[in-house]
Motif scaffolding. Structure first.
Motif, mmCIF file in Angstrom:
data_model
loop_
_atom_site.group_PDB
_atom_site.id
_atom_site.type_symbol
_atom_site.label_atom_id
_atom_site.label_comp_id
_atom_site.label_asym_id
_atom_site.label_seq_id
_atom_site.Cartn_x
_atom_site.Cartn_y
_atom_site.Cartn_z
ATOM 1 N N UNK A 1 43.447 46.261 53.581
ATOM 2 C CA UNK A 1 44.523 46.040 52.605
ATOM 3 C C UNK A 1 44.382 44.691 51.909
ATOM 4 N N UNK A 2 43.943 43.670 52.647
ATOM 5 C CA UNK A 2 43.734 42.365 52.033
ATOM 6 C C UNK A 2 42.617 42.411 51.004
ATOM 7 N N UNK A 3 41.560 43.158 51.266
ATOM 8 C CA UNK A 3 40.470 43.275 50.301
ATOM 9 C C UNK A 3 40.977 43.869 48.986
ATOM 10 N N UNK A 4 41.729 44.959 49.101
ATOM 11 C CA UNK A 4 42.275 45.593 47.897
ATOM 12 C C UNK A 4 43.293 44.681 47.215
ATOM 13 N N UNK A 5 44.091 43.969 48.009
ATOM 14 C CA UNK A 5 45.139 43.114 47.458
ATOM 15 C C UNK A 5 44.549 41.954 46.673
ATOM 16 N N UNK A 6 43.565 41.246 47.240
ATOM 17 C CA UNK A 6 43.023 40.071 46.576
ATOM 18 C C UNK A 6 42.232 40.450 45.322
ATOM 19 N N UNK B 1 43.847 38.161 62.415
ATOM 20 C CA UNK B 1 44.327 38.686 61.138
ATOM 21 C C UNK B 1 44.107 37.712 59.998
ATOM 22 N N UNK B 2 44.391 36.404 60.259
ATOM 23 C CA UNK B 2 44.172 35.393 59.233
ATOM 24 C C UNK B 2 42.690 35.273 58.892
ATOM 25 N N UNK B 3 41.848 35.435 59.906
ATOM 26 C CA UNK B 3 40.409 35.357 59.678
ATOM 27 C C UNK B 3 39.953 36.509 58.796
ATOM 28 N N UNK B 4 40.526 37.689 59.001
ATOM 29 C CA UNK B 4 40.144 38.824 58.158
ATOM 30 C C UNK B 4 40.449 38.532 56.691
ATOM 31 N N UNK B 5 41.667 37.998 56.439
ATOM 32 C CA UNK B 5 42.021 37.660 55.057
ATOM 33 C C UNK B 5 41.138 36.530 54.539
ATOM 34 N N UNK B 6 40.857 35.542 55.397
ATOM 35 C CA UNK B 6 40.014 34.429 54.985
ATOM 36 C C UNK B 6 38.592 34.850 54.691
ATOM 37 N N UNK B 7 38.064 35.799 55.463
ATOM 38 C CA UNK B 7 36.701 36.267 55.226
ATOM 39 C C UNK B 7 36.587 36.986 53.889
ATOM 40 N N UNK B 8 37.634 37.718 53.523
ATOM 41 C CA UNK B 8 37.638 38.367 52.205
ATOM 42 C C UNK B 8 37.602 37.300 51.110
ATOM 43 N N UNK B 9 38.446 36.250 51.281
ATOM 44 C CA UNK B 9 38.457 35.161 50.294
ATOM 45 C C UNK B 9 37.110 34.436 50.278
ATOM 46 N N UNK B 10 36.519 34.241 51.446
ATOM 47 C CA UNK B 10 35.212 33.568 51.530
ATOM 48 C C UNK B 10 34.161 34.364 50.745
ATOM 49 N N UNK B 11 34.195 35.679 50.870
ATOM 50 C CA UNK B 11 33.254 36.512 50.121
ATOM 51 C C UNK B 11 33.463 36.356 48.618
ATOM 52 N N UNK B 12 34.719 36.215 48.205
ATOM 53 C CA UNK B 12 35.008 36.061 46.780
ATOM 54 C C UNK B 12 34.509 34.698 46.270
#
Length: 621
Positions: free
Chosen positions: A220-225, A334-345
């Protein structure tokens, strides 16, 4: 309509299909990253946390370890306290004081480590923002447009916040929480391995369930960001076109569209929040189940003499502490999952090609070839989209001095020629030489340092008048020199009337009109020592009086520089040294205005059809 290298839209630009190619062409060699560059960027991103901060990182680790040790010692000291009570010994007070000291030590060291870690996270986010802005400004124009302004800007806001969470919980909080859980279970095993099995069994089902929840949160974070980035990009583009929006009463329709997309994003956020909200209650329930099981099993074992009362008390205290690091570890995951998506971006931005245009060489770089023409195009071919050429076998020469004009209907490729000379894009075929050297032989800083460019949208920065005039100049310039340049374009009195004069910030209440912005851009050219001046429809928004001033400025520039202008007005063409007629990407004719009027029917047709418009009949002072 022609492609606008420096701006998103202008009166004379290419069709939408040309501006947004379906299959992007290969990136310029000067901007293309090497094979190792993208992985190196990713490694660099991972090293940002500790670069130059080894001492503070060590302090954070030591404080976190002390906090963990004192937290684990507290239940054991509690067991000692109960043992002293059973014996009626005199060490009860001492044990109580040790419990207080351990609690205070755990609180103080935990607070200090958390504060220092937060500071490191803030510093990292600041570095990432600066690095992102630098890289975004260095992107080739085609790449920057493809990525989108709003989506790039989202890296500075929502993605940065997620990265901060990643840096604060990933390197330290999660490992420390895991360490505390492991040490707690080890101590509980030494106290009573049967009760430990009961505890692990109670938590195991909850932990497995939470692991599936974390995976769902990441999706969901991937789609959201991604959605937030696209929404920001479209909203920024809409605000830039606000005048057109209001003129066509499109506010309500656009609001409905943006609202629908915002609601879809809200649905993703609510779904993620719903999943996150399940974590703590599930772990709390597991702890309560484990507590009931341990109390019942521990009571039986105490009555049977298999465990002492102090050990049972210590075990229960450790059990009560176990939930906190477990919940912290799960929330950190959970925070790491969101952070990893941001890191990829972020990594996706840093892996984009980057133009090396930061600094000009101290020795001035390669010198122009003496006596060579300012610009030579030889068999130039270019297409924004494969199979749809904008320029085809274009060839002409711009003399070292004097005014050369390019004319033609919309879509003829006029602005594209200027963009290729500036190397905003790279050729598909042929060659372009500037001052006797082929474009690839010029380092970008040296090439662009010798060219002054005014786009047809007369783009200015949202900054002060002074900084707009000084854009591209290395040295400070006295106010009188700046005012003299403004005087030459008829803008001195108008700038002086602004609230802060040269230091007035352009935009908002002190914005300039189209003609004023255009003249300010021309004043910047006067301050430049560039040997080649590229002007894209410089008189498009000038009245006759200011067009007369423009002609005087251009004539003065052309005395000792080469001026290449995309022209729509007959007054500009009539006194040009050389006129080039482009039609559907080809040079149809070239020569003086008088010669073309008698020898080129397409050119004469342009004049008769007022594609080349005469100046308004207003007497110049």
């Amino acid at each position: 309509m022609e492609e606008q290298p420096p701006t998103a839209q202008a009166p004379d630009e290419e069709p939408a299909a040309a501006r947004e190619p379906a299959a992007p062409a290969a990136e310029p060699a000067s901007a293309r990253p090497s094979a190792a560059q993208a992985p190196a960027e990713r490694l660099a991103l991972s090293r940002e946390m500790t670069a130059g901060k080894a001492g503070r990182v060590a302090a954070v680790v030591v404080l976190a370890l002390l906090s963990t040790v004192t937290t684990l010692a507290l239940p054991l000291i509690g067991g000692v306290f109960v043992a002293e009570l059973e014996k009626g010994g005199g060490a009860v007070t001492s044990a109580a004081l040790w419990m207080v000291a351990a609690g205070l030590a755990a609180a103080i060291t935990g607070t200090l480590s958390g504060y220092l870690l937060s500071r490191l996270g803030i510093e990292l986010v600041t570095k990432l923002r600066v690095r992102t802005m630098k890289h975004a400004l260095g992107l080739p124009l085609k790449v920057a447009r493809r990525e989108g302004t709003g989506d790039l800007a989202a890296r500075l806001t929502s993605d940065s916040s997620q990265i901060r969470g990643l840096t604060e919980v990933g390197p330290l909080q999660l490992p420390m929480a895991a360490l505390q859980v492991v040490l707690t279970l080890v101590i509980m095993g030494f106290l009573d391995w049967m009760l430990l099995l009961m505890t692990v069994g109670s938590f195991l089902v909850a932990i497995v369930g939470v692991a599936f929840v974390i995976k769902a949160i990441r999706r969901r974070f991937e789609a959201l960001q991604t959605g937030v980035g696209k929404l920001s990009d479209d909203f920024v583009a809409t605000m830039e076109a606000l005048t057109v929006v209001k003129a066509n009463r499109a506010e309500s329709r656009l609001v409905r569209g943006f609202s629908e997309r915002a609601e879809n994003l809200a649905g993703l956020e609510i779904s993620a929040a719903r999943l996150e909200a399940m974590v703590v209650p599930v772990m709390t329930l597991a702890q309560q189940v484990a507590l009931v099981v341990v109390i019942m099993g521990g009571g039986v074992r105490y009555v049977a003499g298999d465990i002492t009362l102090p050990n049972l008390v210590s075990f229960l205290l450790l059990l009560l502490q176990l939930a906190a690091p477990l919940v912290m570890a799960i929330q950190a995951a959970g925070a790491i999952q969101a952070g990893l998506v941001a890191k990829q971006r972020f990594e996706s931005v840093f892996s984009l090609p980057y133009e090396q245009v930061d600094e000009r060489a101290a020795d001035g770089g390669p010198a122009p070839v003496p006596g060579a023409p300012a610009v030579v195009l030889d068999g130039v071919g270019f297409a924004y989209e494969e199979g749809r050429p904008v320029l085809d076998e274009v060839g002409f020469t711009v003399p070292r001095h004097g005014l050369t004009a390019i004319v033609g209907r919309s879509g003829a490729g006029k602005t594209t020629v200027l963009g290729l000379v500036e190397r905003f894009m790279d050729l598909d075929a042929g060659r372009i030489a500037v001052f006797g050297r082929d474009l690839p032989d010029w380092p970008l800083p040296e090439l662009r340092g010798r060219i002054a460019y005014v786009d047809q949208s007369f783009t200015l920065l949202r900054d002060t008048v002074r900084n707009n005039l000084l854009l591209g100049l290395d040295a400070s310039v006295p106010d009188e020199v700046l005012l003299d340049a403004l005087e030459q374009v008829g803008l001195r009195d108008e700038i002086a009337a602004l609230p802060a004069g040269l230091d007035t910030r352009i935009g908002g209440d002190s914005d300039l009109s189209g003609g004023q912005r255009q003249r300010l851009a021309l004043a910047r050219v006067l301050l430049s020592d560039a040997l080649l001046v590229l002007l894209d429809e410089p008189s498009s928004q000038l009245d006759s009086l200011n067009e007369g001033r423009l002609r005087e400025v251009v004539d003065r520039l052309a005395e000792d520089r080469a001026v290449l202008v995309v022209a729509h007005r007959l007054s500009t063409v009539q006194h040009a040294r050389h006129v080039i007629l482009l039609d559907q990407g080809k040079v149809l004719a070239q020569g003086t205005h008088e010669a073309l009027m008698s020898e080129s029917e397409p050119y004469a047709e342009l004049v008769r059809g007022q594609m080349l418009r005469p100046a308004d009949p207003v007497r110049l002072g």
